[in-house]
Design a protein around this motif. Structure first.
Motif, PDB file in Angstrom:
ATOM      1  N   LEU A 158      87.394  22.107  52.013  1.00 59.30           N
ATOM      2  CA  LEU A 158      86.580  22.172  50.810  1.00 59.30           C
ATOM      3  C   LEU A 158      86.982  23.365  49.962  1.00 59.30           C
ATOM      4  O   LEU A 158      87.327  24.429  50.477  1.00 59.30           O
ATOM      5  CB  LEU A 158      85.099  22.272  51.179  1.00 59.30           C
ATOM      6  CG  LEU A 158      84.518  21.087  51.964  1.00 59.30           C
ATOM      7  CD1 LEU A 158      83.093  21.397  52.411  1.00 59.30           C
ATOM      8  CD2 LEU A 158      84.565  19.819  51.138  1.00 59.30           C
ATOM      9  N   HIS A 159      86.944  23.184  48.641  1.00 57.16           N
ATOM     10  CA  HIS A 159      87.404  24.227  47.727  1.00 57.16           C
ATOM     11  C   HIS A 159      86.719  24.029  46.383  1.00 57.16           C
ATOM     12  O   HIS A 159      86.329  22.915  46.037  1.00 57.16           O
ATOM     13  CB  HIS A 159      88.928  24.132  47.558  1.00 57.16           C
ATOM     14  CG  HIS A 159      89.505  25.079  46.554  1.00 57.16           C
ATOM     15  ND1 HIS A 159      89.472  26.452  46.707  1.00 57.16           N
ATOM     16  CD2 HIS A 159      90.135  24.855  45.376  1.00 57.16           C
ATOM     17  CE1 HIS A 159      90.062  27.016  45.659  1.00 57.16           C
ATOM     18  NE2 HIS A 159      90.464  26.075  44.841  1.00 57.16           N
ATOM     19  N   SER A 160      86.542  25.105  45.653  1.00 59.95           N
ATOM     20  CA  SER A 160      85.951  25.028  44.313  1.00 59.95           C
ATOM     21  C   SER A 160      86.885  25.665  43.291  1.00 59.95           C
ATOM     22  O   SER A 160      87.567  26.649  43.582  1.00 59.95           O
ATOM     23  CB  SER A 160      84.592  25.739  44.277  1.00 59.95           C
ATOM     24  OG  SER A 160      83.658  25.062  45.086  1.00 59.95           O
ATOM     25  N   TYR A 161      86.903  25.089  42.093  1.00 61.62           N
ATOM     26  CA  TYR A 161      87.655  25.626  40.967  1.00 61.62           C
ATOM     27  C   TYR A 161      86.691  26.038  39.865  1.00 61.62           C
ATOM     28  O   TYR A 161      85.676  25.365  39.637  1.00 61.62           O
ATOM     29  CB  TYR A 161      88.593  24.568  40.369  1.00 61.62           C
ATOM     30  CG  TYR A 161      89.814  24.225  41.173  1.00 61.62           C
ATOM     31  CD1 TYR A 161      90.956  25.012  41.111  1.00 61.62           C
ATOM     32  CD2 TYR A 161      89.844  23.080  41.961  1.00 61.62           C
ATOM     33  CE1 TYR A 161      92.091  24.675  41.826  1.00 61.62           C
ATOM     34  CE2 TYR A 161      90.972  22.725  42.680  1.00 61.62           C
ATOM     35  CZ  TYR A 161      92.092  23.535  42.615  1.00 61.62           C
ATOM     36  OH  TYR A 161      93.222  23.195  43.322  1.00 61.62           O
ATOM     37  N   HIS A 162      87.025  27.109  39.183  1.00 62.94           N
ATOM     38  CA  HIS A 162      86.373  27.371  37.897  1.00 62.94           C
ATOM     39  C   HIS A 162      87.060  26.493  36.858  1.00 62.94           C
ATOM     40  O   HIS A 162      88.239  26.152  37.008  1.00 62.94           O
ATOM     41  CB  HIS A 162      86.504  28.851  37.524  1.00 62.94           C
ATOM     42  CG  HIS A 162      85.704  29.234  36.313  1.00 62.94           C
ATOM     43  ND1 HIS A 162      86.212  29.118  35.033  1.00 62.94           N
ATOM     44  CD2 HIS A 162      84.436  29.700  36.183  1.00 62.94           C
ATOM     45  CE1 HIS A 162      85.290  29.500  34.169  1.00 62.94           C
ATOM     46  NE2 HIS A 162      84.202  29.859  34.836  1.00 62.94           N
ATOM     47  N   GLY A 163      86.340  26.143  35.821  1.00 66.28           N
ATOM     48  CA  GLY A 163      86.917  25.289  34.797  1.00 66.28           C
ATOM     49  C   GLY A 163      88.232  25.815  34.256  1.00 66.28           C
ATOM     50  O   GLY A 163      89.158  25.041  33.964  1.00 66.28           O
ATOM     51  N   SER A 164      88.350  27.138  34.148  1.00 66.50           N
ATOM     52  CA  SER A 164      89.567  27.747  33.590  1.00 66.50           C
ATOM     53  C   SER A 164      90.771  27.617  34.521  1.00 66.50           C
ATOM     54  O   SER A 164      91.909  27.849  34.105  1.00 66.50           O
ATOM     55  CB  SER A 164      89.317  29.225  33.294  1.00 66.50           C
ATOM     56  OG  SER A 164      88.986  29.929  34.488  1.00 66.50           O
ATOM     57  N   GLU A 165      90.526  27.254  35.788  1.00 65.20           N
ATOM     58  CA  GLU A 165      91.608  27.113  36.760  1.00 65.20           C
ATOM     59  C   GLU A 165      92.143  25.681  36.847  1.00 65.20           C
ATOM     60  O   GLU A 165      93.059  25.420  37.621  1.00 65.20           O
ATOM     61  CB  GLU A 165      91.116  27.523  38.150  1.00 65.20           C
ATOM     62  CG  GLU A 165      90.653  28.963  38.258  1.00 65.20           C
ATOM     63  CD  GLU A 165      90.066  29.275  39.623  1.00 65.20           C
ATOM     64  OE1 GLU A 165      90.547  30.236  40.254  1.00 65.20           O
ATOM     65  OE2 GLU A 165      89.139  28.561  40.055  1.00 65.20           O
TER      66      GLU A 165
END
Length: 303
Positions: A158-165
């Motif tokens: 599982l992983h999360s991105y910020h929109g800018s990434e």
């Protein structure tokens, strides 16, 4: 050996040899060897783990609105995320699971007096699909309002991105490069007047209904817009509008659409795409690139 219609994978129900034409917006597509409908992140993880442990190919589908599945179908395990459709409001943020329709997400935001998703009022895809391709319409794109994306890797992490990434560009995002599976997204919106927001959405839906062939099965806009050109007018000027191959037709209402008018097959769609590309290249020296996602195997040729 004839496989049973229903079975289980790692304790979760699946359909076997299920025609994907039952789910695609074009009403075309061959069968999935196994088809599952996860209802939670944990169930997605279970399917991913099963695929890895058993060396089974895994294909992920959202709302199947901007998708062509070839007539040979898809080998291995296919999961459709439309049962993961929870949408929540937290302040000025809207959090939506990957399988939620982007239309429903926009409607939920409008009901809460939140502005920023009006452009998505008529986009038929899922949140996951919209993120995957940075969906857009009428001057707006997903990149304009998204702040966070949750994904799972093909290894099950599982992983999360910020929109800018997310490396958003025209019909592109980083998950097309990483092959990660979108699980959900958070949209940062702004307070607005409910009536004004709803009015704008109704206006955009009226424009869509007036210009697009919504009365027929289709996969939406088939081709990406080339720099300096518009696809529909090029197809018209090439004299292709209304052309029929099998049961597929270049829409008489909007030349950028290929519609299923008479039990078309995915092969009819693919033949039409190649036909349009060939003729537009010959007339304008422009290479049309499909916007629609094309997956699956070619059908076996009869001997």
């Amino acid at each position: 050996m004839v496989l049973a219609k229903t079975d289980t994978v790692a304790g979760l129900p699946v359909l076997k040899n299920e025609p994907l034409s039952n789910y695609t917006f074009t009403k075309t597509g061959g069968p999935a060897d196994m088809l599952g409908f996860p209802e939670s992140v944990a169930q997605v993880q279970t399917f991913v783990d099963y695929a890895n442990e058993n060396d089974v190919p895994l294909t992920v589908i959202g709302n199947a609105s901007n998708l062509i599945v070839k007539d040979g179908g898809i080998k291995g395990l296919v999961i459709i995320l439309t049962h993961m459709k929870n949408i929540e409001i937290k302040g000025t943020q809207v959090r939506a699971a990957a399988g939620a329709r982007i239309i429903d997400t926009a409607d939920t935001a409008a009901a809460a007096g939140l502005s920023g998703l009006e452009f998505a009022a008529g986009i038929p895809g899922s949140v996951g699909g919209a993120v995957f391709m940075n969906a857009g319409a009428y001057g707006g794109e997903i990149k304009d309002c998204i702040s966070g994306i949750d994904v799972i890797s093909r290894a099950g992490e599982l992983h999360s991105y910020h929109g800018s990434e997310m490396h958003f560009a025209y019909r592109h995002s980083v998950v097309q490069e990483t092959d990660e599976i979108v699980l959900g997204a958070t949209f940062d919106l702004k307070p607005g007047d409910k009536n004004s927001i709803r009015s704008e959405m109704d206006h955009l839906n009226e424009l869509r209904a007036a210009k697009q062939p919504l009365e027929y099965p289709s996969c939406g806009s088939v081709f990406k817009r080339p720099v300096g050109h518009f696809v529909g007018p090029m197809i018209q000027e090439a004299g292709l509008q209304g052309h029929i191959i099998g049961g597929a037709q270049i829409s008489k209402k909007h030349a950028g659409f290929i519609v299923n008018i008479n039990h078309a097959t995915a092969t009819d769609y693919m033949d039409m795409i190649h036909y349009v590309q060939k003729h537009v290249k010959a007339k304008f020296d422009v290479d049309l690139e499909p916007e629609v996602r094309i997956i699956g195997d070619e059908p076996k040729k009869a001997r």
